[in-house]
Design a protein around this motif. Structure first.
Motif, PDB file in Angstrom:
ATOM      1  N   PRO A 454      38.058 -31.823  15.000  1.00  0.00           N
ATOM      2  CA  PRO A 454      37.190 -31.914  16.760  1.00  0.00           C
ATOM      3  C   PRO A 454      37.418 -31.141  17.357  1.00  0.00           C
ATOM      4  CG  PRO A 454      38.586 -33.459  14.876  1.00  0.00           C
ATOM      5  CD  PRO A 454      39.095 -32.334  14.308  1.00  0.00           C
ATOM      6  N   GLU A 455      39.209 -30.863  17.691  1.00  0.00           N
ATOM      7  CA  GLU A 455      39.369 -30.193  18.814  1.00  0.00           C
ATOM      8  C   GLU A 455      38.695 -28.812  19.410  1.00  0.00           C
ATOM      9  OE1 GLU A 455      43.165 -31.432  17.321  1.00  0.00           O
ATOM     10  OE2 GLU A 455      41.035 -31.333  16.707  1.00  0.00           O
ATOM     11  N   VAL A 456      37.822 -28.421  18.114  1.00  0.00           N
ATOM     12  CA  VAL A 456      37.083 -26.724  18.180  1.00  0.00           C
ATOM     13  C   VAL A 456      35.467 -27.299  18.221  1.00  0.00           C
ATOM     14  CG1 VAL A 456      36.066 -25.380  16.834  1.00  0.00           C
ATOM     15  CG2 VAL A 456      38.835 -25.556  16.694  1.00  0.00           C
ATOM     16  N   VAL A 457      35.538 -28.118  17.093  1.00  0.00           N
ATOM     17  CA  VAL A 457      33.651 -28.550  17.003  1.00  0.00           C
ATOM     18  C   VAL A 457      33.534 -29.467  18.784  1.00  0.00           C
ATOM     19  CG1 VAL A 457      32.225 -29.828  16.149  1.00  0.00           C
ATOM     20  CG2 VAL A 457      34.051 -28.127  14.870  1.00  0.00           C
ATOM     21  N   ILE A 458      33.923 -31.069  18.233  1.00  0.00           N
ATOM     22  CA  ILE A 458      33.427 -31.491  19.973  1.00  0.00           C
ATOM     23  C   ILE A 458      32.771 -30.008  21.617  1.00  0.00           C
ATOM     24  CG2 ILE A 458      33.967 -33.595  21.181  1.00  0.00           C
ATOM     25  CD1 ILE A 458      35.529 -34.596  19.299  1.00  0.00           C
ATOM     26  N   PRO A 459      34.345 -29.916  22.211  1.00  0.00           N
ATOM     27  CA  PRO A 459      33.975 -28.484  22.972  1.00  0.00           C
ATOM     28  C   PRO A 459      33.048 -27.896  23.132  1.00  0.00           C
ATOM     29  CG  PRO A 459      36.264 -28.921  22.604  1.00  0.00           C
ATOM     30  CD  PRO A 459      35.949 -29.417  21.399  1.00  0.00           C
ATOM     31  N   LEU A 460      32.450 -27.350  21.251  1.00  0.00           N
ATOM     32  CA  LEU A 460      31.288 -26.180  22.149  1.00  0.00           C
ATOM     33  C   LEU A 460      30.355 -26.628  21.175  1.00  0.00           C
ATOM     34  CD1 LEU A 460      33.287 -23.746  19.304  1.00  0.00           C
ATOM     35  CD2 LEU A 460      32.858 -23.627  21.955  1.00  0.00           C
ATOM     36  N   LEU A 461      29.885 -28.134  20.519  1.00  0.00           N
ATOM     37  CA  LEU A 461      29.067 -28.514  20.190  1.00  0.00           C
ATOM     38  C   LEU A 461      28.558 -29.877  20.975  1.00  0.00           C
ATOM     39  CD1 LEU A 461      26.849 -27.932  17.784  1.00  0.00           C
ATOM     40  CD2 LEU A 461      27.955 -29.100  16.061  1.00  0.00           C
ATOM     41  N   GLY A 462      29.897 -29.956  21.738  1.00  0.00           N
ATOM     42  CA  GLY A 462      28.994 -31.616  21.921  1.00  0.00           C
ATOM     43  C   GLY A 462      29.653 -32.626  21.489  1.00  0.00           C
ATOM     44  N   LYS A 463      29.756 -32.651  20.332  1.00  0.00           N
ATOM     45  CA  LYS A 463      30.252 -33.610  19.301  1.00  0.00           C
ATOM     46  C   LYS A 463      30.328 -33.930  18.054  1.00  0.00           C
ATOM     47  CE  LYS A 463      25.460 -34.358  16.855  1.00  0.00           C
ATOM     48  NZ  LYS A 463      24.737 -35.639  16.456  1.00  0.00           N
ATOM     49  N   ASN A 464      31.256 -34.025  16.672  1.00  0.00           N
ATOM     50  CA  ASN A 464      32.137 -34.268  16.174  1.00  0.00           C
ATOM     51  C   ASN A 464      31.200 -33.985  14.900  1.00  0.00           C
ATOM     52  OD1 ASN A 464      34.555 -33.468  14.123  1.00  0.00           O
ATOM     53  ND2 ASN A 464      35.129 -35.794  14.286  1.00  0.00           N
ATOM     54  N   VAL A 465      30.387 -33.157  13.989  1.00  0.00           N
ATOM     55  CA  VAL A 465      29.950 -33.454  12.958  1.00  0.00           C
ATOM     56  C   VAL A 465      30.769 -31.829  12.301  1.00  0.00           C
ATOM     57  CG1 VAL A 465      28.429 -31.911  12.232  1.00  0.00           C
ATOM     58  CG2 VAL A 465      27.922 -32.518  14.000  1.00  0.00           C
ATOM     59  N   PRO A 466      30.724 -32.495  10.860  1.00  0.00           N
ATOM     60  CA  PRO A 466      31.520 -31.348   9.907  1.00  0.00           C
ATOM     61  C   PRO A 466      31.170 -29.782   9.891  1.00  0.00           C
ATOM     62  CG  PRO A 466      31.286 -33.464   9.066  1.00  0.00           C
ATOM     63  CD  PRO A 466      30.880 -33.465  10.410  1.00  0.00           C
ATOM     64  N   VAL A 467      32.217 -29.112  10.355  1.00  0.00           N
ATOM     65  CA  VAL A 467      31.856 -27.560  10.193  1.00  0.00           C
ATOM     66  C   VAL A 467      32.469 -27.285   8.785  1.00  0.00           C
ATOM     67  CG1 VAL A 467      32.011 -25.570  11.477  1.00  0.00           C
ATOM     68  CG2 VAL A 467      31.134 -27.621  12.475  1.00  0.00           C
ATOM     69  N   LEU A 468      32.126 -26.610   7.468  1.00  0.00           N
ATOM     70  CA  LEU A 468      33.030 -25.899   6.845  1.00  0.00           C
ATOM     71  C   LEU A 468      32.957 -24.468   7.481  1.00  0.00           C
ATOM     72  CD1 LEU A 468      30.683 -27.451   3.688  1.00  0.00           C
ATOM     73  CD2 LEU A 468      32.606 -28.602   5.160  1.00  0.00           C
ATOM     74  N   ALA A 469      34.352 -23.769   7.208  1.00  0.00           N
ATOM     75  CA  ALA A 469      34.407 -22.820   7.363  1.00  0.00           C
ATOM     76  C   ALA A 469      34.970 -21.904   6.859  1.00  0.00           C
ATOM     77  CB  ALA A 469      34.759 -23.038   9.318  1.00  0.00           C
ATOM     78  N   TRP A 470      34.931 -20.899   6.584  1.00  0.00           N
ATOM     79  CA  TRP A 470      36.137 -19.735   6.380  1.00  0.00           C
ATOM     80  C   TRP A 470      35.904 -18.198   6.278  1.00  0.00           C
ATOM     81  CZ3 TRP A 470      31.848 -22.284   4.728  1.00  0.00           C
ATOM     82  CH2 TRP A 470      30.323 -21.274   4.095  1.00  0.00           C
ATOM     83  N   GLY A 471      36.891 -16.957   6.366  1.00  0.00           N
ATOM     84  CA  GLY A 471      36.574 -16.303   6.822  1.00  0.00           C
ATOM     85  C   GLY A 471      37.975 -15.132   5.816  1.00  0.00           C
ATOM     86  N   PRO A 472      37.624 -15.410   4.689  1.00  0.00           N
ATOM     87  CA  PRO A 472      38.696 -13.895   4.155  1.00  0.00           C
ATOM     88  C   PRO A 472      38.069 -12.632   4.672  1.00  0.00           C
ATOM     89  CG  PRO A 472      36.784 -15.032   3.227  1.00  0.00           C
ATOM     90  CD  PRO A 472      36.736 -15.958   3.757  1.00  0.00           C
ATOM     91  N   GLY A 473      38.974 -11.802   3.902  1.00  0.00           N
ATOM     92  CA  GLY A 473      39.130 -10.418   3.520  1.00  0.00           C
ATOM     93  C   GLY A 473      38.373 -10.075   3.237  1.00  0.00           C
ATOM     94  N   PHE A 474      37.268  -8.846   3.617  1.00  0.00           N
ATOM     95  CA  PHE A 474      36.319  -8.258   3.109  1.00  0.00           C
ATOM     96  C   PHE A 474      36.799  -6.749   2.478  1.00  0.00           C
ATOM     97  CE2 PHE A 474      32.087  -5.600   2.210  1.00  0.00           C
ATOM     98  CZ  PHE A 474      31.902  -6.680   1.616  1.00  0.00           C
ATOM     99  N   ASP A 475      38.210  -5.999   3.002  1.00  0.00           N
ATOM    100  CA  ASP A 475      38.262  -4.818   2.501  1.00  0.00           C
ATOM    101  C   ASP A 475      39.310  -5.242   0.874  1.00  0.00           C
ATOM    102  OD1 ASP A 475      37.256  -3.377   4.017  1.00  0.00           O
ATOM    103  OD2 ASP A 475      39.011  -3.594   6.015  1.00  0.00           O
ATOM    104  N   ARG A 476      39.632  -6.500   0.475  1.00  0.00           N
ATOM    105  CA  ARG A 476      40.269  -6.131  -0.819  1.00  0.00           C
ATOM    106  C   ARG A 476      39.350  -6.389  -1.907  1.00  0.00           C
ATOM    107  NH1 ARG A 476      45.737  -9.786  -0.193  1.00  0.00           N
ATOM    108  NH2 ARG A 476      46.179  -8.088   1.409  1.00  0.00           N
ATOM    109  N   MET A 477      38.310  -6.876  -1.351  1.00  0.00           N
ATOM    110  CA  MET A 477      37.272  -7.810  -2.996  1.00  0.00           C
ATOM    111  C   MET A 477      36.860  -6.258  -3.071  1.00  0.00           C
ATOM    112  SD  MET A 477      34.591 -10.544  -0.681  1.00  0.00           S
ATOM    113  CE  MET A 477      35.628 -11.509   0.031  1.00  0.00           C
TER     114      MET A 477
END
Length: 507
Positions: A454-477
């Motif tokens: 929520p500390e990421v979502v509320i300041p940026l979006l204005g309300k607490n909404v579920p935000v699924l997030a991922w960021g795996p390395g691509f080079d390994r694939m």
């Protein structure tokens, strides 16, 4: 036999006809000069003549030792230790700092000279001074290194044991010598080739190809001979142009994400610490922000919309509903510092800040380059590719996150995937993604994911909404698909490797 010779004569290309009279030179450089053809054309024509049985080609390779850039300079001016000896012969005892200034040598040359002279027991270093201890005849006598440099170039295989020892000592000194792999080509006429040479080239006016002009005007071709093409002869492999294999993989991943209903995010490689760290609830005293992990730039950048800045500041200092924050005084100047982005999650933060409520639910992805201050080795680089994704949906949950990840990695060719609990500063819950490598019989980590705090979502979006997030390395694939064992091979620009690389054909 005569019929075979006529066929060969009728098959000779203009370039083959041009080099045939000069084959007695037996030297590619000389053939180039006499025929007025470039080296590539001559070598290609020689291969064709070999395939037709007119010549034999032998190739030899030898290692030549020659002077490098510094070696050529030292052969003219003398080795650095010789120049230092000349100074010491005059002074006998001199302070080290004075000797360095008066010798005219660079710092590297001066230190190398001290080491070389001390090794031969010509000098003694004592109380910050250089004391010359060599006799006059020892100073005037040329050293093995000087004699070796004067004798270059020479073939590596002809070195005596003493010369090999001298070579090893010089190899450790920058630019004095260089080893060159010299390739030579031997050319010899076969009996068939000699017979054709004796007959002479009588078919110089063979037509090479049919043109529209020839078809329009009959006299241009009627009654004339066309050059015979031997289609059964082997040809050199033709490597057509294609996209770099890493770009091919990225294009395929884009196709996968867009087929799953995602829109692509893009942004700058240089961003403020605000977007790279603060907007993602990374405390300003967190170790990840230290110099050893991040490339900082000298300049700073003004912060975005004051409302967003104020909300992020409050999240850090006092938290959001249900959170106490980090409980420290947030520094606006620290947030202005520019960095090379350390992850593509920057794009997720910037996208959340731009979203309007009526645009929800929404799904976004990114594939882009990131930078970390890492020591380069087989598994680490200071730049790498990452694939990012977010899903903003009030109905989304952790099971949906695992479903998206499973679908993506399966389409990328990873048949066996597992998820482990993990920790990341800006997601909770968090998960690590592993794939199974059958040949190694081991699990390999691909990256992390989670649901934004929520500390990421509320300041940026204005309300607490579920935000699924991922960021795996691509080079390994990419390394897995192309069976690359060393990360550095992805971008080493080896033209032979690039020609052999298969196309990314996963579906």
């Amino acid at each position: 036999m005569a019929e075979n010779i006529n066929k060969i004569l009728e098959s000779l290309s203009p370039n083959e006809q041009r080099i045939l009279p000069h084959l007695e030179e037996k030297n590619v450089t000389e053939i180039c000069k006499k025929s007025n053809l470039d080296k590539v054309s001559v070598i290609r024509s020689l291969e064709y003549l070999k395939n037709k049985g007119l010549i034999k080609i032998s190739r030899k390779q030898r290692k030549i030792i020659d002077v490098g850039v510094n070696g050529a300079l030292y052969r003219r001016k003398g080795l650095p230790e010789r120049r230092l000896l000349a100074l010491l012969e005059e002074k006998r005892i001199i302070k080290i700092e004075d000797a360095e200034k008066q010798s005219g040598l660079s710092e590297e040359e001066f230190r190398a000279s001290l080491g070389a002279l001390k090794k031969k027991a010509f000098i003694e270093l004592k109380n910050g001074k250089i004391i010359l201890g060599a006799k006059k005849e020892e100073i005037s006598k040329k050293s093995p290194e000087e004699l070796f440099i004067e004798s270059l170039p020479m073939e590596y295989g002809s070195l005596s044991e003493k010369q090999q020892h001298t070579l090893e000592s010089l190899k450790n000194r920058k630019g004095i010598i260089e080893l060159i792999d010299e390739k030579t080509m031997g050319i010899e006429l076969t009996s068939l080739g000699k017979e054709i040479m004796a007959l002479g080239l009588k078919n110089k006016d063979l037509i090479e190809q049919i043109t529209p002009e020839m078809l329009k005007k009959e006299p241009l071709w009627k009654g004339k001979k066309f050059r015979r093409y031997e289609v059964s002869l082997p040809l050199s492999r033709i490597s057509g142009g294609k996209r770099h294999f890493v770009n091919q993989a990225a294009d395929y991943a884009r196709t996968v994400w867009t087929q799953m209903g995602f829109k692509e995010m893009s942004g700058d490689l240089v961003v403020s610490s605000f977007w790279n760290f603060d907007a993602l609830f990374t405390a300003q005293d967190h170790p990840v922000r230290e110099m050893q992990d991040t490339f900082f730039l000298e300049k700073k950048e003004e912060l975005p919309d004051k409302k967003i800045v104020k909300s992020v500041k409050e999240a850090h200092e006092t938290g959001v509903p249900g959170s106490t924050g980090w409980r420290y005084k947030w520094d606006e100047e620290e947030a202005k510092r520019l960095v090379l982005r350390t992850h593509t999650t920057v794009l997720s933060a910037q996208t959340l800040a731009k979203l309007k409520q009526e645009e929800l639910p929404a799904k976004f992805f990114a594939i882009g380059k990131c930078f970390r201050n890492e020591t380069v080795d087989w598994s680490h680089g200071f730049e790498f590719n990452q694939t990012e994704g977010i899903v903003i949906d009030s109905k989304a949950n952790f099971r949906h996150l695992l479903g998206y990840l499973k679908a993506f990695f399966t389409k990328m060719g990873f048949e066996k995937i597992r998820f482990r609990p993990g920790y990341f500063p800006y997601t909770e819950p968090s998960v690590e993604i592993d794939c199974w490598y059958p040949e190694k019989k081991a699990w390999l980590e691909l990256g992390g994911a989670g649901i934004f705090r929520p500390e990421v979502v509320i300041p940026l979006l204005g309300k607490n909404v579920p935000v699924l997030a991922w960021g795996p390395g691509f080079d390994r694939m990419v390394m897995d698909y192309y069976n690359i064992k060393d990360l550095r091979e992805l971008y080493k620009n080896d033209i032979n490797q690039l020609r052999k690389m298969k196309f990314w054909l996963k579906t």
